[in-house]
Design a protein around this motif. Structure first.
Motif, PDB file in Angstrom:
ATOM      1  N   VAL A  43      97.087  25.246  30.186  1.00 11.06           N
ATOM      2  CA  VAL A  43      95.952  25.243  31.106  1.00 11.06           C
ATOM      3  C   VAL A  43      94.814  24.497  30.415  1.00 11.06           C
ATOM      4  O   VAL A  43      94.466  24.812  29.268  1.00 11.06           O
ATOM      5  CB  VAL A  43      95.492  26.664  31.477  1.00 11.06           C
ATOM      6  CG1 VAL A  43      94.232  26.615  32.350  1.00 11.06           C
ATOM      7  CG2 VAL A  43      96.605  27.412  32.212  1.00 11.06           C
ATOM      8  N   ALA A  44      94.256  23.502  31.086  1.00 13.34           N
ATOM      9  CA  ALA A  44      93.135  22.740  30.535  1.00 13.34           C
ATOM     10  C   ALA A  44      92.008  22.724  31.546  1.00 13.34           C
ATOM     11  O   ALA A  44      92.233  22.470  32.734  1.00 13.34           O
ATOM     12  CB  ALA A  44      93.565  21.316  30.200  1.00 13.34           C
ATOM     13  N   ALA A  45      90.792  23.002  31.081  1.00  9.14           N
ATOM     14  CA  ALA A  45      89.639  23.045  31.978  1.00  9.14           C
ATOM     15  C   ALA A  45      88.439  22.413  31.290  1.00  9.14           C
ATOM     16  O   ALA A  45      88.174  22.663  30.117  1.00  9.14           O
ATOM     17  CB  ALA A  45      89.323  24.483  32.380  1.00  9.14           C
ATOM     18  N   GLY A  46      87.713  21.580  32.048  1.00  9.87           N
ATOM     19  CA  GLY A  46      86.514  20.947  31.518  1.00  9.87           C
ATOM     20  C   GLY A  46      86.517  19.451  31.776  1.00  9.87           C
ATOM     21  O   GLY A  46      87.486  18.888  32.293  1.00  9.87           O
ATOM     22  N   LYS A  47      85.440  18.803  31.377  1.00 12.71           N
ATOM     23  CA  LYS A  47      85.319  17.373  31.625  1.00 12.71           C
ATOM     24  C   LYS A  47      86.267  16.553  30.754  1.00 12.71           C
ATOM     25  O   LYS A  47      86.604  15.423  31.091  1.00 12.71           O
ATOM     26  CB  LYS A  47      83.871  16.928  31.421  1.00 12.71           C
ATOM     27  CG  LYS A  47      82.948  17.396  32.546  1.00 12.71           C
ATOM     28  CD  LYS A  47      81.542  16.875  32.389  1.00 12.71           C
ATOM     29  CE  LYS A  47      80.729  17.695  31.456  1.00 12.71           C
ATOM     30  NZ  LYS A  47      79.298  17.318  31.433  1.00 12.71           N
ATOM     31  N   ALA A  48      86.715  17.120  29.634  1.00 16.16           N
ATOM     32  CA  ALA A  48      87.686  16.438  28.777  1.00 16.16           C
ATOM     33  C   ALA A  48      89.096  16.976  28.976  1.00 16.16           C
ATOM     34  O   ALA A  48      89.993  16.689  28.188  1.00 16.16           O
ATOM     35  CB  ALA A  48      87.281  16.582  27.312  1.00 16.16           C
ATOM     36  N   SER A 340      69.376   7.529  24.570  1.00 14.95           N
ATOM     37  CA  SER A 340      70.049   8.822  24.521  1.00 14.95           C
ATOM     38  C   SER A 340      71.213   8.824  25.495  1.00 14.95           C
ATOM     39  O   SER A 340      71.100   8.292  26.604  1.00 14.95           O
ATOM     40  CB  SER A 340      69.059   9.945  24.880  1.00 14.95           C
ATOM     41  OG  SER A 340      69.647  11.221  24.712  1.00 14.95           O
ATOM     42  N   VAL A 341      72.349   9.392  25.075  1.00 15.69           N
ATOM     43  CA  VAL A 341      73.536   9.414  25.928  1.00 15.69           C
ATOM     44  C   VAL A 341      74.235  10.764  25.845  1.00 15.69           C
ATOM     45  O   VAL A 341      74.182  11.451  24.828  1.00 15.69           O
ATOM     46  CB  VAL A 341      74.549   8.311  25.545  1.00 15.69           C
ATOM     47  CG1 VAL A 341      73.995   6.930  25.811  1.00 15.69           C
ATOM     48  CG2 VAL A 341      74.981   8.452  24.094  1.00 15.69           C
ATOM     49  N   GLY A 342      74.919  11.106  26.925  1.00 13.85           N
ATOM     50  CA  GLY A 342      75.820  12.240  26.945  1.00 13.85           C
ATOM     51  C   GLY A 342      77.211  11.773  26.561  1.00 13.85           C
ATOM     52  O   GLY A 342      77.702  10.773  27.086  1.00 13.85           O
ATOM     53  N   SER A 343      77.857  12.482  25.656  1.00 16.46           N
ATOM     54  CA  SER A 343      79.144  12.022  25.133  1.00 16.46           C
ATOM     55  C   SER A 343      80.249  12.017  26.178  1.00 16.46           C
ATOM     56  O   SER A 343      81.273  11.358  26.012  1.00 16.46           O
ATOM     57  CB  SER A 343      79.571  12.877  23.941  1.00 16.46           C
ATOM     58  OG  SER A 343      79.666  14.246  24.308  1.00 16.46           O
ATOM     59  N   ASP A 344      80.049  12.747  27.285  1.00 18.85           N
ATOM     60  CA  ASP A 344      81.072  12.754  28.335  1.00 18.85           C
ATOM     61  C   ASP A 344      80.988  11.529  29.243  1.00 18.85           C
ATOM     62  O   ASP A 344      81.871  11.293  30.055  1.00 18.85           O
ATOM     63  CB  ASP A 344      80.977  14.027  29.176  1.00 18.85           C
ATOM     64  CG  ASP A 344      79.665  14.157  29.914  1.00 18.85           C
ATOM     65  OD1 ASP A 344      78.711  13.408  29.594  1.00 18.85           O
ATOM     66  OD2 ASP A 344      79.572  15.002  30.817  1.00 18.85           O
ATOM     67  N   GLY A 345      79.909  10.766  29.119  1.00 16.96           N
ATOM     68  CA  GLY A 345      79.780   9.541  29.910  1.00 16.96           C
ATOM     69  C   GLY A 345      79.102   9.712  31.244  1.00 16.96           C
ATOM     70  O   GLY A 345      78.908   8.730  31.965  1.00 16.96           O
ATOM     71  N   THR A 346      78.708  10.941  31.581  1.00 16.47           N
ATOM     72  CA  THR A 346      77.995  11.159  32.840  1.00 16.47           C
ATOM     73  C   THR A 346      76.773  12.016  32.576  1.00 16.47           C
ATOM     74  O   THR A 346      76.899  13.155  32.138  1.00 16.47           O
ATOM     75  CB  THR A 346      78.885  11.841  33.902  1.00 16.47           C
ATOM     76  OG1 THR A 346      79.461  13.035  33.334  1.00 16.47           O
ATOM     77  CG2 THR A 346      80.000  10.927  34.350  1.00 16.47           C
ATOM     78  N   THR A 394      79.176   4.130  30.203  1.00 15.88           N
ATOM     79  CA  THR A 394      80.427   4.174  29.453  1.00 15.88           C
ATOM     80  C   THR A 394      81.611   4.496  30.358  1.00 15.88           C
ATOM     81  O   THR A 394      82.752   4.238  30.006  1.00 15.88           O
ATOM     82  CB  THR A 394      80.381   5.245  28.352  1.00 15.88           C
ATOM     83  OG1 THR A 394      80.237   6.537  28.965  1.00 15.88           O
ATOM     84  CG2 THR A 394      79.227   5.011  27.400  1.00 15.88           C
ATOM     85  N   GLY A 395      81.336   5.085  31.536  1.00 17.73           N
ATOM     86  CA  GLY A 395      82.387   5.678  32.344  1.00 17.73           C
ATOM     87  C   GLY A 395      82.827   6.984  31.708  1.00 17.73           C
ATOM     88  O   GLY A 395      82.415   7.327  30.590  1.00 17.73           O
ATOM     89  N   PRO A 396      83.645   7.777  32.413  1.00 18.76           N
ATOM     90  CA  PRO A 396      84.138   9.029  31.833  1.00 18.76           C
ATOM     91  C   PRO A 396      84.846   8.764  30.511  1.00 18.76           C
ATOM     92  O   PRO A 396      85.710   7.882  30.426  1.00 18.76           O
ATOM     93  CB  PRO A 396      85.109   9.553  32.901  1.00 18.76           C
ATOM     94  CG  PRO A 396      84.635   8.924  34.179  1.00 18.76           C
ATOM     95  CD  PRO A 396      84.134   7.567  33.799  1.00 18.76           C
ATOM     96  N   THR A 397      84.496   9.503  29.464  1.00 20.99           N
ATOM     97  CA  THR A 397      84.999   9.202  28.130  1.00 20.99           C
ATOM     98  C   THR A 397      86.202  10.040  27.714  1.00 20.99           C
ATOM     99  O   THR A 397      86.922   9.671  26.794  1.00 20.99           O
ATOM    100  CB  THR A 397      83.887   9.440  27.091  1.00 20.99           C
ATOM    101  OG1 THR A 397      83.544  10.836  27.097  1.00 20.99           O
ATOM    102  CG2 THR A 397      82.662   8.597  27.402  1.00 20.99           C
ATOM    103  N   GLY A 398      86.392  11.200  28.346  1.00 28.07           N
ATOM    104  CA  GLY A 398      87.467  12.086  27.927  1.00 28.07           C
ATOM    105  C   GLY A 398      87.057  13.051  26.830  1.00 28.07           C
ATOM    106  O   GLY A 398      87.878  13.798  26.318  1.00 28.07           O
TER     107      GLY A 398
END
Length: 410
Positions: A43-48, A340-346, A394-398
């Protein structure tokens, strides 16, 4: 726009995010784990979630009997053999979030003590892994109130845990008697396991009294049903879980610093615990730039963490864009930049990863007929930065390990 500084910013962002992609860390955690003879379920949950599940599937192969992935819209990288992929809303949960969560609960129901659930968790899981104990519409409203009032992530999750059938250790309870190997990509300062994605597989350290204090502090509007949920204590002990943290904002800052160094800057880490209003952080970094203007060598000041935005307008933007825009006035005319950036890309409800401002930004905004102070009051940083080329994509980074803000001074 200062093209040299802008190019350096993009290189630092790219290198920093690449260093915290979860693939290697997930595989390392799995290779050292003894699964025994039982079945393995994922089970995997989250933006990554998709990226982490892809890594786990590559490592375990046919060992995984079945699996469920729940990630943000647009963050799924395609089908995975034997694994059902769902997409849902973030930062507000929606029916897609609930649909995926119901599939996850069905997957772990009736497992035996010899079975293992590989639970891959990343930031965003609070919205994406959700089976509400109140009507979804009310949960969405309460979540919106929490996001708009300036509450920090610990306060937000203290409330969300008590309104959910899967948060605050309750998902691990649903897996019992099966073992749970929880591999976590941390997006909360200090890596508190019970707060990352609202701790679905971790005994909860927060209390009902803590939740009551948050409600009172921010004047939250709750129904009687929701208030009753806040009186039911979350699990304080779980004996079927082993948790391993695979990444954090510290690694993101270290990678960004190394990239800055390779570009000729002397990197200086200010903090990896940044936690304040976004515009305050932007002004602070601009103050640092002014103090160290015209240095004998290029400097890069770094701050990792996660800021918040208190919503006072109806514009479009995110915390990283607001931080960059807030720095524009302070660095006007200088050979410097703040980004400044969010590492998830959004960044927030936008398609940008963050924002960039340099010594030319204030003049460019005014030439476009934009008053940066009025824009900030309307929380419309996306519109303003887009007009002057100040958005970073960056687009979604994973991955998802908080944010990094950098001040470059040449």
């Amino acid at each position: 726009m200062n093209q040299l500084l802008h190019e350096d910013a993009e290189k630092i962002v790219s290198a920093g995010i690449h260093a915290v992609l979860p693939d290697v860390a997930v595989i390392r955690a799995l290779e050292s784990y003894d699964f025994g003879t039982g079945g393995v379920y994922l089970v995997a949950a989250g933006k990554a979630a998709w990226q982490m599940a892809h890594a786990a599937a590559s490592c375990l192969g046919g060992r995984i009997r079945r699996g469920v992935v729940i990630t943000k819209y647009g963050h799924s990288g395609g089908p995975l053999a034997g694994i059902a992929c769902f997409e849902g809303g973030h930062p507000i949960p929606d029916e897609g979030s609930c649909r995926g969560t119901r599939a996850a609960l069905a997957l772990v129901r009736d497992l035996g003590a010899q079975d293992t659930v590989v639970f891959l968790l990343s930031g965003g899981g609070s919205a994406l892994l959700e089976e509400p104990l109140v009507p979804l519409s009310e949960l969405q409203d309460i979540t919106g109130q929490l996001l708009a009032c300036g509450a920090d992530i610990v306060e937000i999750n203290t409330i969300r845990k008590r309104l959910s059938a899967v948060k605050g250790g309750r998902f691990a309870q649903a897996c019992a008697p099966a073992r749970v190997l929880c591999i976590v990509l941390s997006d909360i300062l200090g890596d508190p396991l019970d707060m990352i994605a609202s701790g679905p597989a971790c005994a909860d350290s927060s209390t009902c009294r803590d939740a009551e204090r948050v409600v009172k502090k921010y004047g939250l509007r709750l129904s009687g049903e929701a208030r009753a949920c806040l009186q039911h204590e979350t699990p304080k002990h779980l004996d079927n879980v082993e948790a391993r943290i695979t990444g954090s904002v510290r690694e993101l800052c270290a990678a960004a610093a190394a990239a800055a160094s390779s570009l000729g800057y002397e990197p200086i880490l200010l903090t990896d615990q940044l936690s304040c209003q976004a515009r305050e952080a932007g002004v602070f970094l601009a103050d640092i730039v002014r103090t160290h203007r015209s240095p004998s060598r290029p400097l890069a000041y770094l701050a990792g963490g996660e800021t918040v935005v208190k919503v006072t307008g109806n514009g479009r933007g995110g915390r990283n864009q607001e931080l960059a825009l807030a720095a524009a006035a302070g660095i006007a005319g200088l050979d410097a930049a703040v980004f400044s950036v969010g590492s998830d890309g959004t960044d927030g409800p936008t398609d940008a990863a963050g924002g960039y401002a340099d010594g030319d930004t204030l003049a460019a905004l005014r030439a476009a007929g934009l008053d940066p102070f009025a824009v900030l009051n309307n929380n419309d940083s996306y519109t303003a930065l887009k007009a002057v080329g100040g958005l970073l994509f960056t687009g979604p980074t994973g991955t998802n390990v908080n944010d990094v803000a950098v001040a470059l001074i040449r």
